[in-house]
Design a protein around this motif. Sequence first.
Motif, PDB file in Angstrom:
ATOM      1  N   ASP A   1       0.837  -1.213   0.000  1.00  0.00           N
ATOM      2  CA  ASP A   1       0.000   0.000   0.000  1.00  0.00           C
ATOM      3  C   ASP A   1       0.868   1.257   0.000  1.00  0.00           C
ATOM      4  OD1 ASP A   1      -2.278  -1.552   0.017  1.00  0.00           O
ATOM      5  OD2 ASP A   1      -2.606  -1.383   2.188  1.00  0.00           O
ATOM      6  N   ILE A   2       1.963   1.237   0.768  1.00  0.00           N
ATOM      7  CA  ILE A   2       2.861   2.391   0.833  1.00  0.00           C
ATOM      8  C   ILE A   2       3.483   2.647  -0.533  1.00  0.00           C
ATOM      9  CG2 ILE A   2       5.056   3.222   1.785  1.00  0.00           C
ATOM     10  CD1 ILE A   2       4.279   1.765   4.398  1.00  0.00           C
ATOM     11  N   ARG A   3       3.937   1.591  -1.190  1.00  0.00           N
ATOM     12  CA  ARG A   3       4.538   1.756  -2.520  1.00  0.00           C
ATOM     13  C   ARG A   3       3.510   2.280  -3.522  1.00  0.00           C
ATOM     14  NH1 ARG A   3       7.013  -3.182  -0.968  1.00  0.00           N
ATOM     15  NH2 ARG A   3       5.437  -4.358  -2.116  1.00  0.00           N
ATOM     16  N   ALA A   4       2.278   1.792  -3.410  1.00  0.00           N
ATOM     17  CA  ALA A   4       1.239   2.189  -4.368  1.00  0.00           C
ATOM     18  C   ALA A   4       0.880   3.671  -4.232  1.00  0.00           C
ATOM     19  CB  ALA A   4      -0.001   1.320  -4.187  1.00  0.00           C
ATOM     20  N   ARG A   5       0.773   4.166  -2.997  1.00  0.00           N
ATOM     21  CA  ARG A   5       0.367   5.562  -2.822  1.00  0.00           C
ATOM     22  C   ARG A   5       1.546   6.517  -2.691  1.00  0.00           C
ATOM     23  NH1 ARG A   5      -1.752   3.486   2.374  1.00  0.00           N
ATOM     24  NH2 ARG A   5      -0.204   3.900   3.987  1.00  0.00           N
ATOM     25  N   GLY A   6       2.768   5.961  -2.533  1.00  0.00           N
ATOM     26  CA  GLY A   6       3.948   6.806  -2.450  1.00  0.00           C
ATOM     27  C   GLY A   6       4.086   7.556  -1.152  1.00  0.00           C
ATOM     28  N   ALA A   7       3.465   7.068  -0.100  1.00  0.00           N
ATOM     29  CA  ALA A   7       3.543   7.754   1.200  1.00  0.00           C
ATOM     30  C   ALA A   7       3.211   6.773   2.314  1.00  0.00           C
ATOM     31  CB  ALA A   7       2.592   8.947   1.248  1.00  0.00           C
ATOM     32  N   ALA A   8       3.733   7.069   3.495  1.00  0.00           N
ATOM     33  CA  ALA A   8       3.414   6.295   4.695  1.00  0.00           C
ATOM     34  C   ALA A   8       2.912   7.250   5.763  1.00  0.00           C
ATOM     35  CB  ALA A   8       4.648   5.539   5.195  1.00  0.00           C
ATOM     36  N   PHE A   9       2.067   6.740   6.644  1.00  0.00           N
ATOM     37  CA  PHE A   9       1.468   7.585   7.679  1.00  0.00           C
ATOM     38  C   PHE A   9       1.617   6.944   9.053  1.00  0.00           C
ATOM     39  CE2 PHE A   9      -0.938   8.297   3.747  1.00  0.00           C
ATOM     40  CZ  PHE A   9      -0.710   9.656   3.578  1.00  0.00           C
ATOM     41  N   ASP A  10       1.725   7.791  10.045  1.00  0.00           N
ATOM     42  CA  ASP A  10       1.746   7.384  11.453  1.00  0.00           C
ATOM     43  C   ASP A  10       0.703   8.238  12.162  1.00  0.00           C
ATOM     44  OD1 ASP A  10       2.158   7.054  14.146  1.00  0.00           O
ATOM     45  OD2 ASP A  10       4.323   7.323  14.085  1.00  0.00           O
ATOM     46  N   ARG A  11      -0.356   7.605  12.576  1.00  0.00           N
ATOM     47  CA  ARG A  11      -1.441   8.328  13.252  1.00  0.00           C
ATOM     48  C   ARG A  11      -1.405   7.987  14.742  1.00  0.00           C
ATOM     49  NH1 ARG A  11      -4.498  10.040   8.785  1.00  0.00           N
ATOM     50  NH2 ARG A  11      -4.185   8.730   6.937  1.00  0.00           N
ATOM     51  N   GLU A  12      -0.473   8.605  15.440  1.00  0.00           N
ATOM     52  CA  GLU A  12      -0.283   8.392  16.883  1.00  0.00           C
ATOM     53  C   GLU A  12       0.045   6.938  17.202  1.00  0.00           C
ATOM     54  OE1 GLU A  12      -2.869  11.042  19.502  1.00  0.00           O
ATOM     55  OE2 GLU A  12      -4.230  10.653  17.809  1.00  0.00           O
TER      56      GLU A  12
END
Length: 250
Positions: free
Chosen positions: A183-194
């Motif tokens: 999913d990270i590779r597909a959208r080109g971003a990673a998220f950390d929500r707390e």
Amino acid sequence: MNGRGGIVATAAVTMTSSPGAAGRSVLEGAFGLLEAVERAGEAGLSRLAAECALPKSTAHRLLEQLAELGAVERHRGNYRMGPRMFHLGRRWQPHPGLRAAARQPIRSLAELTGAAVGICVLWKGQTLVLEWAPGKGDEPPAVTHRGMTWPWRTAAGKVLMAAAGPAALPGPASESWPREAADIRARGAAFDREELVPGVCCAAVPLHGRPGQVPLASLCVVTDPAHHLERLAQAAARTAQVIGTRLRGR
């Protein structure tokens, strides 16, 4: 013997009798002590020797010789990182010119978004902060700085691990990681929500030296839960492109 040659001579006598192993042993001992000092911030001889599994006499000789070189410094009977290591460390980077190319763009992004912005790399299975621009107003609860390390499962670390592949993982992957990495590779971003620190959120994107190659680093935006992470990721991606263009122009 004192000075630079003294460390090698000491190790040859106290740590091993093999000339080939002597250099390795002294380097391992010296770097082990430096890492222990870095972890502690400031510590005494007994603690540092114990952490490195060295005899106190050997640890004392190595620390004193490191102090002569400016790698550590004595402070009220303890040892802490010295100015020479600080200056050498500030020059380290995974690609020539990366820090210089990134410095102004990340400051501009921090001013635009009001959030803190960082450039991170993977180091020994952790996320290492290479460059940092503080945000406006109050910092998030987990204020960071250059040289600080976090677990690789920060957003900044995940975006790099996803690109590097499973062989780069420092340990067994969770069952959900392959899907998350895809999913990270597909959208080109990673998220950390707390996920790591309450009240702290992060969006991170890869920073490429050349298109199609494995990222040199990640660019992360650290903020509070009130911000829209997807929009921050879009702004971060544009800044990463600016930095990449600057690198290719050098």
